[in-house]
Design a protein around this motif. Structure first.
Motif, PDB file in Angstrom:
ATOM      1  N   ASN A  50      42.282  36.120  43.051  1.00  0.00           N
ATOM      2  CA  ASN A  50      43.045  34.974  42.574  1.00  0.00           C
ATOM      3  C   ASN A  50      43.589  35.371  41.201  1.00  0.00           C
ATOM      4  N   ALA A  52      44.951  33.815  38.951  1.00  0.00           N
ATOM      5  CA  ALA A  52      44.605  32.875  37.871  1.00  0.00           C
ATOM      6  C   ALA A  52      43.316  33.318  37.174  1.00  0.00           C
ATOM      7  N   ALA A  55      44.465  35.871  34.510  1.00  0.00           N
ATOM      8  CA  ALA A  55      45.557  35.493  33.601  1.00  0.00           C
ATOM      9  C   ALA A  55      45.067  35.531  32.156  1.00  0.00           C
ATOM     10  N   SER A  80      49.313  34.115  36.115  1.00  0.00           N
ATOM     11  CA  SER A  80      48.622  33.614  37.308  1.00  0.00           C
ATOM     12  C   SER A  80      49.389  33.894  38.594  1.00  0.00           C
TER      13      SER A  80
END
Length: 163
Positions: A50, A52, A55, A80
């Protein structure tokens, strides 16, 4: 008469042996399939990354796998999604990189740029990294543009979140 009884006994024993052999094969098939099922359950693919989760800014350190142990340091700025990622070497402007994902891996490709390690030489890099224990780990392959056959350097990478 004794010969007929002996032949009958031999026939019965042979039939019993054949039946026993068939029964073992069926049980073996059942055992094999259950072993395969448990084996499949153990080797599940890792969860997809993922973006995110990565990030932000990362202080990266890349060191050649063999030979020279001098580190190349830079800041990786991750978003992200797959757009807007940059690499910033000390004293240089941020450089856009191409990012893609596959499973738990992030691939980072940087087009031709002035090498930090080899002055006056253009280089392109291909990196594969993963998030492990809260850090980024992986490797980079640097392809140097030289007049001789392609010169390649492989580096081990680690990254920690910038504070």
């Amino acid at each position: 008469m004794p010969t007929l009884q002996r032949s009958t006994r031999i026939a019965i024993c042979c039939c019993a042996a054949v039946l026993a052999g068939c029964a073992k094969k069926e049980n073996a098939a059942v055992d094999t399939s259950s072993a395969m099922a448990s084996s499949t359950a153990i080797t599940t693919a890792p969860a997809p990354i993922n973006l995110a989760d990565v990030a932000g800014k990362w202080n990266m350190r890349a060191v050649p796998i063999s030979g020279d142990t001098t580190a190349t340091n830079y800041v990786l700025t991750a978003t992200s999604n797959t757009s807007g990622w940059t690499i910033t070497f000390p004293g240089r402007a941020p450089m856009a990189v191409k990012v893609s994902t596959d499973g738990d891996s992030i691939m980072i490709d940087a087009a031709n740029y002035q090498s930090v390690r080899r002055k006056g030489v253009q280089v392109s890099t291909n990196s594969v990294v993963r998030l492990q224990g809260g850090n980024i780990v992986g490797s980079t392959t640097a392809h140097y543009k030289v007049k001789t056959p392609d010169s390649v350097l492989t580096l081990s990478m680690t990254g920690t979140r910038a504070k």
